[in-house]
Design a protein around this motif. Structure first.
Motif, mmCIF file in Angstrom:
data_model
loop_
_atom_site.group_PDB
_atom_site.id
_atom_site.type_symbol
_atom_site.label_atom_id
_atom_site.label_comp_id
_atom_site.label_asym_id
_atom_site.label_seq_id
_atom_site.Cartn_x
_atom_site.Cartn_y
_atom_site.Cartn_z
ATOM 1 N N ALA A 38 29.893 0.367 20.522
ATOM 2 C CA ALA A 38 29.903 0.971 19.157
ATOM 3 C C ALA A 38 28.544 0.577 18.287
ATOM 4 C CB ALA A 38 31.093 0.987 18.393
ATOM 5 N N SER A 39 27.733 1.394 18.019
ATOM 6 C CA SER A 39 26.510 1.184 17.161
ATOM 7 C C SER A 39 26.733 1.658 15.749
ATOM 8 C CB SER A 39 25.339 1.642 17.951
ATOM 9 O OG SER A 39 25.420 3.265 17.985
ATOM 10 N N GLY A 40 27.520 2.806 15.583
ATOM 11 C CA GLY A 40 27.628 3.412 14.398
ATOM 12 C C GLY A 40 26.375 4.313 13.948
ATOM 13 N N ILE A 41 25.473 4.491 15.004
ATOM 14 C CA ILE A 41 24.347 5.297 14.459
ATOM 15 C C ILE A 41 24.525 6.810 14.825
ATOM 16 C CG2 ILE A 41 21.790 5.826 15.409
ATOM 17 C CD1 ILE A 41 21.615 2.834 15.897
ATOM 18 N N GLN A 42 24.336 7.643 13.835
ATOM 19 C CA GLN A 42 24.323 8.943 14.149
ATOM 20 C C GLN A 42 22.928 9.582 14.742
ATOM 21 O OE1 GLN A 42 25.766 11.193 10.824
ATOM 22 N NE2 GLN A 42 26.868 9.316 10.152
ATOM 23 N N PHE A 43 23.276 10.615 15.635
ATOM 24 C CA PHE A 43 21.915 11.094 16.168
ATOM 25 C C PHE A 43 22.456 12.562 17.023
ATOM 26 C CE2 PHE A 43 24.286 8.975 19.564
ATOM 27 C CZ PHE A 43 24.098 9.503 20.861
ATOM 28 N N SER A 44 21.530 13.263 17.449
ATOM 29 C CA SER A 44 21.623 14.476 18.026
ATOM 30 C C SER A 44 20.842 14.536 19.460
ATOM 31 C CB SER A 44 21.166 15.657 17.315
ATOM 32 O OG SER A 44 19.637 15.685 16.903
ATOM 33 N N GLY A 45 21.033 15.410 20.245
ATOM 34 C CA GLY A 45 20.588 15.124 21.604
ATOM 35 C C GLY A 45 20.981 16.414 22.416
ATOM 36 N N ARG A 46 20.688 16.036 23.914
ATOM 37 C CA ARG A 46 20.883 17.093 24.753
ATOM 38 C C ARG A 46 21.198 16.466 26.167
ATOM 39 N NH1 ARG A 46 17.295 19.752 28.568
ATOM 40 N NH2 ARG A 46 15.446 18.548 27.439
ATOM 41 N N THR A 47 22.574 16.736 26.554
ATOM 42 C CA THR A 47 22.969 16.050 27.769
ATOM 43 C C THR A 47 22.718 17.010 28.832
ATOM 44 O OG1 THR A 47 25.468 17.050 27.664
ATOM 45 C CG2 THR A 47 24.843 14.997 26.252
ATOM 46 N N VAL A 66 26.407 13.516 17.446
ATOM 47 C CA VAL A 66 27.255 12.397 17.216
ATOM 48 C C VAL A 66 27.196 11.919 15.651
ATOM 49 C CG1 VAL A 66 27.610 9.835 17.838
ATOM 50 C CG2 VAL A 66 26.860 11.443 19.490
ATOM 51 N N GLY A 67 28.315 12.088 15.073
ATOM 52 C CA GLY A 67 28.389 11.797 13.676
ATOM 53 C C GLY A 67 29.188 10.579 13.412
ATOM 54 N N ASP A 68 29.798 10.327 12.146
ATOM 55 C CA ASP A 68 30.711 9.518 11.756
ATOM 56 C C ASP A 68 31.981 9.688 12.490
ATOM 57 O OD1 ASP A 68 31.889 7.266 10.603
ATOM 58 O OD2 ASP A 68 32.078 8.229 8.484
ATOM 59 N N ASN A 69 32.281 8.908 13.385
ATOM 60 C CA ASN A 69 33.535 8.947 14.237
ATOM 61 C C ASN A 69 33.682 10.289 14.684
ATOM 62 O OD1 ASN A 69 35.395 6.855 15.392
ATOM 63 N ND2 ASN A 69 36.742 7.503 13.585
ATOM 64 N N ARG A 70 32.826 11.150 14.980
ATOM 65 C CA ARG A 70 32.924 12.529 15.289
ATOM 66 C C ARG A 70 31.773 12.879 16.635
ATOM 67 N NH1 ARG A 70 34.649 12.683 9.952
ATOM 68 N NH2 ARG A 70 36.757 13.395 9.531
ATOM 69 N N VAL A 71 32.177 13.746 17.402
ATOM 70 C CA VAL A 71 31.051 14.463 18.393
ATOM 71 C C VAL A 71 31.530 15.635 18.375
ATOM 72 C CG1 VAL A 71 30.341 14.207 20.656
ATOM 73 C CG2 VAL A 71 31.248 11.953 19.651
ATOM 74 N N ARG A 72 30.425 16.364 18.356
ATOM 75 C CA ARG A 72 30.187 17.833 18.505
ATOM 76 C C ARG A 72 29.423 18.148 19.874
ATOM 77 N NH1 ARG A 72 30.261 22.882 15.161
ATOM 78 N NH2 ARG A 72 29.012 24.470 16.070
ATOM 79 N N MET A 73 30.006 19.239 20.774
ATOM 80 C CA MET A 73 29.001 19.380 22.000
ATOM 81 C C MET A 73 29.160 20.898 21.894
ATOM 82 S SD MET A 73 30.208 16.396 24.716
ATOM 83 C CE MET A 73 28.670 16.384 25.238
ATOM 84 N N GLU A 74 27.879 21.493 22.280
ATOM 85 C CA GLU A 74 27.708 22.903 22.372
ATOM 86 C C GLU A 74 27.248 23.249 23.629
ATOM 87 O OE1 GLU A 74 25.289 24.002 19.361
ATOM 88 O OE2 GLU A 74 26.503 23.402 17.675
ATOM 89 N N TYR A 75 27.826 24.303 24.425
ATOM 90 C CA TYR A 75 27.330 24.855 25.730
ATOM 91 C C TYR A 75 27.799 26.153 25.974
ATOM 92 C CZ TYR A 75 32.230 23.221 27.196
ATOM 93 O OH TYR A 75 33.397 23.113 27.061
ATOM 94 N N ARG A 76 27.543 26.724 27.081
ATOM 95 C CA ARG A 76 27.845 28.052 27.347
ATOM 96 C C ARG A 76 28.616 27.989 28.764
ATOM 97 N NH1 ARG A 76 26.604 32.643 25.369
ATOM 98 N NH2 ARG A 76 26.614 34.857 26.656
ATOM 99 N N LYS A 77 29.822 28.726 28.655
ATOM 100 C CA LYS A 77 30.356 28.606 29.845
ATOM 101 C C LYS A 77 30.808 30.343 30.117
ATOM 102 C CE LYS A 77 34.895 27.032 31.974
ATOM 103 N NZ LYS A 77 34.201 26.493 33.211
ATOM 104 N N LYS A 78 30.281 30.520 31.489
ATOM 105 C CA LYS A 78 30.464 32.126 31.526
ATOM 106 C C LYS A 78 29.518 32.764 30.617
ATOM 107 C CE LYS A 78 34.377 31.626 34.570
ATOM 108 N NZ LYS A 78 35.781 32.230 34.847
ATOM 109 N N LEU A 96 21.332 2.599 20.343
ATOM 110 C CA LEU A 96 22.441 3.448 20.320
ATOM 111 C C LEU A 96 23.589 2.777 20.635
ATOM 112 C CD1 LEU A 96 21.022 6.840 21.878
ATOM 113 C CD2 LEU A 96 21.122 6.270 19.441
ATOM 114 N N GLY A 97 23.384 1.664 21.464
ATOM 115 C CA GLY A 97 24.624 0.926 22.096
ATOM 116 C C GLY A 97 25.303 1.659 23.324
ATOM 117 N N MET A 98 24.661 2.477 23.978
ATOM 118 C CA MET A 98 25.443 2.944 25.129
ATOM 119 C C MET A 98 24.235 3.362 26.302
ATOM 120 S SD MET A 98 25.313 6.989 23.217
ATOM 121 C CE MET A 98 26.131 7.554 24.672
ATOM 122 N N ILE A 99 24.731 3.785 27.355
ATOM 123 C CA ILE A 99 24.114 4.386 28.367
ATOM 124 C C ILE A 99 23.482 5.614 28.195
ATOM 125 C CG2 ILE A 99 24.209 4.887 30.917
ATOM 126 C CD1 ILE A 99 26.033 2.373 31.226
#
Length: 260
Positions: free
Chosen positions: A24-33, A49-61, A208-211
């Motif tokens: 855990a790094s506590g750093i907030q960021f945006s990106g694309r997986t 990636v926010g403060d203890n929250r994550v939002r992901m947006e994608y299209r399914k069908k 970021l403290g992550m892979i």
């Protein structure tokens, strides 16, 4: 709820489990997986990636899907913007669900709620200080025991001895540039009790403290790209006021088929 399972976590970059190299790094960021497979399939999503929250947006069908992992309130939200509908479910007690908000200590049970963990001591592996842990879990009435040597700085498991006798070793290879950012290149070699060993390459972002990239045997690749460091707007992690909560089976069918 089976159809929901096909959506929830479909774009989680790494399967939850200890030894993924996250801290855990506590750093907030945006990106694309992105997730790519040898057959050419490509899955991608926007991530915030926010403060203890994550939002992901994608299209399914034919639907745009939004997942919000709200660890502070212990819930996962699934939103369908075209229909202004949403569902929610509780996070399992004591278990980290989204790996983009990784654990902050070396205890494997911080992400393995059903396990029993016992620290055996402090050692060195490849010249790096580690904590040695024993993990015991129950599976179909059988008690399974594994051993893990957790890097004190990176919180990655540098050595694993699994119940079936297979052994995994993780070593730092080099410091490299990856998508315009400095990253540590690690290599995990797994030797099954029977059969040939296999190698996984990992790139760890210290800031970021992550892979941020993983190359698995067979040509499977998962990574986060276009990383932008910065505080994320709070409204990204809230349900808009005009969205309707779906709770019953009829509502789930409505959300699944796109009917209003």
């Amino acid at each position: 709820m089976k159809w929901v399972a096909g959506i929830i976590l479909v774009f989680g970059l790494w399967t939850v489990g200890y030894g993924n190299g996250n801290a855990a790094s506590g750093i907030q960021f945006s990106g694309r997986t992105l997730q790519s497979a040898p057959d050419g399939r490509l899955r991608q999503a926007k991530v915030f990636v926010g403060d203890n929250r994550v939002r992901m947006e994608y299209r399914k069908k034919e639907l745009d899907i939004v997942e919000i992992y709200d660890l502070e309130n212990g819930r996962i939200l699934l939103l369908v913007p075209q229909q202004k509908l949403y569902m929610q479910r509780a996070l399992p007690a004591g278990k980290m669900i989204n790996p983009l908000l990784p654990p902050g200590d070396s205890n494997p049970c911080s992400v393995l709620a059903e396990g029993q963990c016992r620290k055996l001591g402090n050692e060195e592996v490849y010249g790096r200080p580690v904590s040695r842990w024993e993990v015991t879990v129950e599976r179909k009435g059988e008690r399974l025991r594994s051993l893990h040597w957790i890097d004190d700085e990176r919180l990655m498991s540098l050595r694993d001895v699994w119940p079936d006798g297979s052994v995994s070793e993780l070593m730092l290879i080099d410091i490299e540039q990856l998508n315009g950012r400095m990253a540590e290149h690690w290599q995990r070699t797994t030797a099954p009790s029977e059969g040939e060993h296999y190698v996984t390459n990992l790139w760890y972002d210290p800031e970021l403290g992550m892979i941020v990239r993983e190359e698995r045997p067979g040509g499977y690749i998962r990574e986060i790209k276009d990383i932008q460091i910065g505080k994320q707007p709070a409204e990204l992690f809230h349900v808009p006021e005009d969205y309707r909560l779906i709770e019953d089976d009829a509502g789930k069918q409505e959300l699944q088929t796109g009917r209003h």
